[in-house]
Design a protein around this motif. Structure first.
Motif, PDB file in Angstrom:
ATOM      1  N   ASN A  70       0.809  -1.211   0.000  1.00 13.52           N
ATOM      2  CA  ASN A  70       0.000   0.000   0.000  1.00 13.52           C
ATOM      3  C   ASN A  70       0.848   1.269   0.000  1.00 13.52           C
ATOM      4  OD1 ASN A  70       0.426  -1.154   2.721  1.00 13.52           O
ATOM      5  ND2 ASN A  70      -0.442   0.785   3.428  1.00 13.52           N
ATOM      6  N   ASP A  71       2.166   1.121  -0.029  1.00 10.38           N
ATOM      7  CA  ASP A  71       3.088   2.242  -0.212  1.00 10.38           C
ATOM      8  C   ASP A  71       3.745   2.063  -1.577  1.00 10.38           C
ATOM      9  OD1 ASP A  71       5.384   3.901  -0.273  1.00 10.38           O
ATOM     10  OD2 ASP A  71       5.419   3.990   1.912  1.00 10.38           O
ATOM     11  N   SER A  72       3.605   3.044  -2.452  1.00 11.04           N
ATOM     12  CA  SER A  72       4.069   2.890  -3.835  1.00 11.04           C
ATOM     13  C   SER A  72       5.576   2.732  -3.942  1.00 11.04           C
ATOM     14  CB  SER A  72       3.629   4.097  -4.674  1.00 11.04           C
ATOM     15  OG  SER A  72       4.178   5.293  -4.139  1.00 11.04           O
ATOM     16  N   SER A  73       6.334   3.102  -2.926  1.00  7.97           N
ATOM     17  CA  SER A  73       7.789   2.968  -2.985  1.00  7.97           C
ATOM     18  C   SER A  73       8.292   1.728  -2.249  1.00  7.97           C
ATOM     19  CB  SER A  73       8.465   4.214  -2.408  1.00  7.97           C
ATOM     20  OG  SER A  73       8.091   4.392  -1.058  1.00  7.97           O
ATOM     21  N   ILE A  74       7.386   0.891  -1.750  1.00  9.15           N
ATOM     22  CA  ILE A  74       7.770  -0.328  -1.039  1.00  9.15           C
ATOM     23  C   ILE A  74       7.171  -1.524  -1.777  1.00  9.15           C
ATOM     24  CG2 ILE A  74       7.675  -1.608   1.128  1.00  9.15           C
ATOM     25  CD1 ILE A  74       7.540   0.990   2.619  1.00  9.15           C
ATOM     26  N   TYR A  75       8.015  -2.485  -2.097  1.00  7.04           N
ATOM     27  CA  TYR A  75       7.612  -3.686  -2.821  1.00  7.04           C
ATOM     28  C   TYR A  75       7.815  -4.900  -1.923  1.00  7.04           C
ATOM     29  CZ  TYR A  75       8.269  -0.538  -6.819  1.00  7.04           C
ATOM     30  OH  TYR A  75       8.209   0.516  -7.694  1.00  7.04           O
ATOM     31  N   GLY A  76       7.063  -5.936  -2.203  1.00  7.85           N
ATOM     32  CA  GLY A  76       7.220  -7.194  -1.483  1.00  7.85           C
ATOM     33  C   GLY A  76       7.260  -8.350  -2.465  1.00  7.85           C
ATOM     34  N   ALA A  77       8.024  -9.389  -2.120  1.00 14.55           N
ATOM     35  CA  ALA A  77       8.125 -10.551  -3.003  1.00 14.55           C
ATOM     36  C   ALA A  77       8.589 -11.748  -2.197  1.00 14.55           C
ATOM     37  CB  ALA A  77       9.089 -10.278  -4.157  1.00 14.55           C
ATOM     38  N   GLY A  78       8.280 -12.933  -2.729  1.00 14.22           N
ATOM     39  CA  GLY A  78       8.722 -14.159  -2.077  1.00 14.22           C
ATOM     40  C   GLY A  78       7.714 -14.670  -1.060  1.00 14.22           C
ATOM     41  N   PRO A  79       8.086 -15.710  -0.304  1.00 14.44           N
ATOM     42  CA  PRO A  79       7.165 -16.335   0.662  1.00 14.44           C
ATOM     43  C   PRO A  79       6.686 -15.400   1.760  1.00 14.44           C
ATOM     44  CG  PRO A  79       9.043 -17.758   0.227  1.00 14.44           C
ATOM     45  CD  PRO A  79       9.354 -16.449  -0.407  1.00 14.44           C
ATOM     46  N   LEU A  80       7.359 -14.255   1.942  1.00 19.73           N
ATOM     47  CA  LEU A  80       6.902 -13.283   2.939  1.00 19.73           C
ATOM     48  C   LEU A  80       5.535 -12.733   2.596  1.00 19.73           C
ATOM     49  CD1 LEU A  80       7.486 -11.149   5.275  1.00 19.73           C
ATOM     50  CD2 LEU A  80       8.527  -9.739   3.492  1.00 19.73           C
ATOM     51  N   THR A  81       5.129 -12.816   1.343  1.00 19.41           N
ATOM     52  CA  THR A  81       3.969 -12.075   0.862  1.00 19.41           C
ATOM     53  C   THR A  81       2.771 -12.982   0.560  1.00 19.41           C
ATOM     54  OG1 THR A  81       4.637 -12.253  -1.459  1.00 19.41           O
ATOM     55  CG2 THR A  81       5.539 -10.409  -0.203  1.00 19.41           C
ATOM     56  N   LYS A  82       1.638 -12.331   0.389  1.00 23.25           N
ATOM     57  CA  LYS A  82       0.428 -12.966  -0.138  1.00 23.25           C
ATOM     58  C   LYS A  82      -0.295 -11.939  -0.987  1.00 23.25           C
ATOM     59  CE  LYS A  82      -3.356 -13.264   2.090  1.00 23.25           C
ATOM     60  NZ  LYS A  82      -4.453 -13.612   3.005  1.00 23.25           N
ATOM     61  N   PHE A  83      -1.124 -12.410  -1.901  1.00 28.65           N
ATOM     62  CA  PHE A  83      -1.867 -11.491  -2.739  1.00 28.65           C
ATOM     63  C   PHE A  83      -3.068 -10.944  -1.982  1.00 28.65           C
ATOM     64  CE2 PHE A  83       0.072 -14.272  -6.050  1.00 28.65           C
ATOM     65  CZ  PHE A  83       0.866 -13.298  -6.634  1.00 28.65           C
ATOM     66  N   SER A  84      -3.432  -9.736  -2.337  1.00 29.91           N
ATOM     67  CA  SER A  84      -4.594  -9.100  -1.708  1.00 29.91           C
ATOM     68  C   SER A  84      -5.838  -9.959  -1.908  1.00 29.91           C
ATOM     69  CB  SER A  84      -4.803  -7.715  -2.319  1.00 29.91           C
ATOM     70  OG  SER A  84      -6.016  -7.157  -1.895  1.00 29.91           O
TER      71      SER A  84
END
Length: 1132
Positions: free
Chosen positions: A886-900
């Motif tokens: 939800n912050d345009s300058s912060i990205y997430g990837a890998g097992p740390l994440t899930k899709f909305s």
């Protein structure tokens, strides 16, 4: 795009670009008899390979309209390329032509109607693309003339000797084609013209919204503040504002300026120091302290020696001429030696900065801008010549403070003595000089491992290897150039290639701790900026015994120390790179993070200056997974793989742990108090095994069913962690546990508890057994898992592991949940652990070490950082399909994440896919922000916006299991759907058995493509080969199904060791497949073939088969260095 007009008035829209190898056929078709008379016979591919600059004019359909090739020496065999300058100046009036400002036209061809217009466009493009280029010369052996349009563009050079050489020489001046840029002081009447450039080229609101601000700058000029404009054809094309008011103190806080005397002009202390030395024989420490104090005092009393560029803006049409401002602004400040430019991190690349030296920021500093400097000395021209013995003293003084200078001086002495190194390899040494003073040294030696480099690195992404002779390849041994002249680095390399008669220079970058690192390089950034990083190639693992004499050369098959490779070729010496100063910070040295950084580092036309990796235990390549053991592997990056990537030289590794994210100031806070600024933040910490939290049930009472199940949300352990409890998450943890076990446990008699239910617990048990720990001392405690779910998808593997542990007397306890440690007490050492079980009695174990591989989840500090910064977290970091939080300058990837949840695809997440592929896709997404050659995706439709991305590469898991079994599991990505029953696969193609240690199982999908591969072997596995089998059709694999059904395949290991398989394992086989598919797709469709006769259909099939055979022969012939076991036409 430009428009050119033919002699008959026809207009054509054209694109002026650098030539590509695909243009060769079109260029060859434009060579006319008149071109042959002027330039002689040429090999177009060879010309494109060796040219410093090759320019093509292509129309809207990308058809070649015209082409010109430029070299840094005259064409033909009239004079040696290293000696053209004295030759030209002796025989012709060309005293101003130098290697720094001159190129030679070796070929010009064009469509007949567009020759004049095309030549003008190409020549203008050549001058604009090369900043220091003032003259383009044409030397032709055709003494009868060059004919139109060349005689219209070039003017003849006056011949000074009689008789002169048997050639004609012509010259074209820059100012005949490109408008002369004149710099003058700005006047008030320039205001509107300057404002127009500001509005078109910048978003500096202080200037655009307040026009009076610009007027004030122009009117308030004095001795310390100046503004100037540059004019082109009577129009204002650029504006610059400079001031001598520089805040040096703030710069010193953020940048190390010691090399530049902190921008102060210090008094000459040389005579005083010599006098003090002769008089004093006192204490050295005392003299050093006095020297430091005197330096600080001199800085306070010294005079500022720098001025600063406040504003710089250029019209797009003239931006390459912004360098013309540099001599002018130094004239405004005759007593100052440094010009400073501070550039905002996210500002676009400025051509002017190609001439400036970037100063790296201090560690943990937070400058808002990048600092670039230009020294007055850099206004002088640099010449390059072979080194002579008289240069030794000057070179010694030049390199005295440079690391590994002894190695450089040793090689220089060997060059003076024998021109060979200690191994007998030819050496060449060149010095860069300014006004007779040596300012640089470059030592090269002939590359002896050319065949190995070609086989192990994708060098042919940049050159056609067959057009470069072996003796034209050289290796950079040492390179030192004064910082004042770093912007001449490309010129130095270009000159050395010419003088040494070389076409390629290689820079090897060994890991920092490697013994092979003995090259003296003063500014590695300069070398990397001039070259391109070369990707390593996936290697075939050859069955040497089966192949006998039909193996590749020893240079290819012998394992050599790994290194990252950078290439400098002739064409790269005049090709600029796009500089990206945006601060990109990656948190987590996971497979996802490393693959993301790998893609950015291998961009050949871009240079990222501010890539940072925050890793809890530093760079992962510092450890070898073979030495560490314990954990399974994804086979994404081995320590050898990482050593072949330029990560060490391209990224800044920050050892620390993220504890907070300040989104307001864009900083990551670390556990040691450090603050890392970012413009783009990538979170890919992955999942970690957390210290298990005992449920503290009363074991004296009967245990309920609920107490036998793990809580849906694991509790966080907050107590003190015993010194003998190890949660293993990376190679650093594994090495620490290994050292502790060897020092404190192996020789003892205590028990080892391994707690968890993943594949890692079994690889850990095998590591403990290999350390010499008796199986009876090892207790494998398995927590309750999901019903009918095993960490081994193949039951045969699970049975083999159980059997091996029984034979080793490892004690296995099922469905056990940690209840207490040390009976509820918290001493430093863990001596006992209690578990609830499905049995009546709880399990009590004494232990000397507790290895935890359970409770995998998001690290608490990472969770706290994410949650406290108000990023959306729903058991995982929530991202959209383009990796954004939800912050345009912060990205997430890998097992740390899930899709909305808006995607309604909870069964899919990055954890289901190959992490390396996910990281590559993230890099491709981010590159769209920076890459000027990139094209935005056209997939942005409302339907696509609500689809999660799916990936194709397989998920991979491997390791060594109990019994010494080497395990490999490769399968297609699949969704997580715990409510559905497990999908049953067919029996597959199975050979061998787990009891004999040669189990091999393949599963095919409905299209008969390999979708799952399971290996369990007592012998080492050629993993690289087997990964190539994924998604290959069974017919391609030697009619695998029919042969297996006929009982002709008894051992898949032996089957895939046969020589016919090796082309499939080749890293370029996928390109060959695409070529064959294109040939097959050229066959007419069924309805078209029905309209044709049977005879025509048969002829069409025969033509396709012939084309397929020809393609196969080309593939085997071209890759003969790696596939010598196949006979090619002409050998028999």
């Amino acid at each position: 795009m430009r428009t050119v007009t033919s002699a008959s008035g026809q207009e054509e829209t054209v694109n002026v670009r650098r030539s590509e190898s695909a243009d060769a056929e079109g260029i060859d078709g434009l060579i006319s008899p008149s071109a042959l008379e002027v330039f002689g016979r040429v090999n177009v591919i060879h010309l494109l390979e060796k040219a410093n600059l090759a320019v093509t004019l292509a129309n809207e359909k990308d058809h070649v309209l015209a082409h010109a090739s430029f070299f840094d020496y005259p064409s033909g065999d009239l004079v040696d390329q290293a000696r053209w300058e004295p030759f030209l100046q002796k025989h012709f009036a060309a005293e101003k032509c130098t290697p720094l400002n001159t190129l030679f036209l070796h070929l010009f061809v064009a469509q007949p109607d567009f020759t004049t217009a095309s030549l003008r466009e190409i020549m203008r493009a050549a001058f604009n693309a090369t900043v220091g280029l003032e003259y383009i010369c044409l030397v032709s052996l055709n003494t009868s003339g060059v004919g139109p349009p060349l005689d219209e563009m070039f003017e003849p050079l006056q011949c000074l000797t009689d008789p002169g050489p048997q050639c004609l020489a012509f010259i074209c001046h820059r100012d005949h084609l490109c408008p002369v840029v004149e710099v003058r002081p700005a006047r008030v009447e320039d205001h509107d013209d300057i404002m127009r450039i500001f509005v078109n080229q910048t978003n500096i609101l202080s200037v655009i919204n307040e026009p009076s601000f610009l007027s004030g700058l122009i009117e308030d000029q004095d001795e310390e503040n100046h503004v100037a404009v540059c004019e082109s054809e009577g129009f204002v094309a650029g504006f610059i504002s400079v001031t001598a008011d520089v805040d040096v103190k703030q710069l010193q806080e953020n940048f190390d300026l010691d090399e530049f005397d902190n921008f102060y002009k210090l008094p000459d202390r040389k005579e005083d120091e010599e006098a003090e030395h002769s008089d004093s024989g006192g204490d050295e420490e005392e003299s050093q302290q006095e020297e430091q104090q005197s330096t600080e005092a001199e800085e306070l009393s010294g005079k500022l020696n720098a001025f600063c560029v406040q504003f710089l803006v250029m019209d797009k049409s003239c931006e390459m001429r912004s360098v013309d401002f540099i001599p002018y602004i130094f004239q405004l400040f005759p007593d100052l030696d440094f010009c400073i430019i501070t550039v905002p991190m996210l500002s676009p690349d400025l051509p002017l900065l190609q001439s400036f030296l970037r100063v790296p920021p201090r560690r943990y500093s937070s400058p808002t801008s990048e600092l670039y400097i230009f020294q007055r000395a850099g206004l002088r021209s640099v010449g390059v010549r072979p080194a002579v013995a008289a240069d030794r003293a000057a070179v010694s003084g030049l390199v005295k403070d440079v690391r590994l200078n002894e190695s450089l001086m040793q090689d220089l002495d060997l060059y003076f003595q024998t021109q060979r190194d200690l191994g007998g390899v030819p050496l060449q040494a060149f010095v860069a000089q300014v006004d007779g003073q040596v300012v640089g040294i470059l030592i090269i030696r002939d590359e002896q491992e050319v065949e190995s480099i070609c086989a192990h690195y994708n060098i042919e992404n940049f050159i056609y290897f067959s057009h470069h002779r072996y003796e034209e390849h050289s290796q950079i041994r040492h390179f030192v150039l004064k910082s004042s002249f770093q912007h001449f680095s490309k010129h130095v390399f270009k000159e050395v290639l010419r003088l040494a008669h070389k076409s390629c220079l290689y820079q090897r970058l060994y890991p920092p701790s490697h013994s092979q690192e003995n090259s003296c390089i003063s500014h590695l950034d300069s070398v990397l900026k001039c070259g391109v990083p070369v990707r390593p190639r996936r290697q075939i693992i050859y069955p040497l015994e089966e192949l006998g004499d039909n193996v590749p050369s020893r240079q290819i098959t012998e394992e050599q120390p790994p290194f990252a490779l950078s290439l400098i070729s002739r064409k790269l010496t005049v090709e600029p790179k796009v500089t990206i100063n945006a601060r990109i910070v990656v948190v987590g040295a996971s497979d996802t993070g490393l693959s993301f950084l790998e893609v950015l580092c291998f961009c050949p036309h871009m240079r990222f200056n501010n890539l940072s990796l925050i890793s809890t235990h530093g760079f992962p390549g510092d450890y070898d997974e073979k030495d560490a053991g314990f954990l399974s592997t994804s086979h994404a990056y081995s320590s050898r793989d990482l050593a072949q990537l330029p990560l060490h030289s391209c990224i800044s590794v920050i050892t620390g742990k993220m504890v907070a994210i300040d989104r307001t100031t864009k900083h990551v806070l670390l556990s040691d108090g450090g603050r890392v600024p970012y413009d783009h933040l990538v979170l890919c910490t992955g999942l970690q095994y957390q210290v298990p939290c005992p449920n503290d049930v009363d074991l004296s009472q009967p245990v309920t069913a609920g107490q036998l199940q793990a809580p849906p949300t694991p509790l966080r352990y907050t107590g003190p962690i015993p010194s003998n409890l190890f949660s293993l998450n990376d190679l650093h943890d594994c090495m620490a546990a290994r050292r502790w076990l060897c020092a404190n446990f192996v020789e003892q008699k205590d028990n080892a508890i391994v707690y968890g239910n993943s594949v890692d617990v079994y690889t850990t048990v095998e590591t403990l057994l290999c350390l010499g720990i008796q199986g009876s001392r090892i207790h494998l405690v398995l927590p309750p898992g999901e019903p009918s779910v095993s960490c081994f998808s193949d039951p045969a593997v699970g049975r083999a592991v159980i059997t091996a542990m029984k034979m080793a007397k490892v004690q296995v306890h099922h469905n056990c949940l940690l209840a207490q440690m040390n009976h509820g007490e918290n001493p430093d050492l863990l001596t006992s652990a209690s578990f609830t079980t499905t049995d009546i009695e709880p399990l009590h174990l004494q232990c000397g070490v507790f290895i935890n591989l359970s409770n995998e989840g998001v690290d608490y500090d990472a969770f706290k950082s994410i949650n406290n910064s108000f990023l959306v977290f729903d058991r995982r970091l929530v991202i959209d399909a383009t990796f954004h939080t939800n912050d345009s300058s912060i990205y997430g990837a890998g097992p740390l994440t899930k899709f909305s949840r808006c995607y309604r695809s909870d069964e899919w997440s990055h954890a289901n896919f190959n992490s390396k592929e996910v990281g590559q896709d993230l890099a491709a997404m981010l590159l769209l922000l920076f890459d000027p050659t990139g094209e935005p995706s056209d997939k942005s439709t409302p339907e696509v916006d609500y689809l999660v991305p799916l990936y194709k590469q397989p998920t991979i898991q491997g390791g060594t299991l109990p019994g010494g079994h080497n395990f490999l599991h490769v399968t297609k990505p699949s969704a997580t759907n715990l409510d559905a029953p497990p999908v049953r696969q067919d029996g597959g193609i199975v050979t061998g058995g787990v009891d004999t240690g040669n189990y091999f199982c393949l599963h095919l999908d409905c299209n008969e493509l390999v979708e799952t591969l399971v290996c369990l072997s007592l012998e080492p596995l050629p993993v690289s080969n087997y990964l190539s089998l994924y998604r290959k059709h069974e017919q391609l694999l030697g009619l695998l199904v029919s042969r297996y059904n006929q009982g002709r395949i008894l051992d898949l290991y032996s089957f895939f060791r046969q020589s016919w398989c090796l082309p499939i394992f080749h890293d370029r086989f996928s390109d060959f497949e695409q070529e064959l598919l294109q040939i097959i797709s050229s066959k007419p469709k069924d309805d078209e073939s029905r309209q044709r006769g049977t005879t025509e259909d048969g002829q069409q099939d025969e033509d396709i088969r012939a084309a397929l055979r020809a393609g196969a022969v080309r593939y085997l012939t071209y890759n003969r260095n790696l596939l010598p076991m196949f006979a090619c036409p002409g050998q028999l």
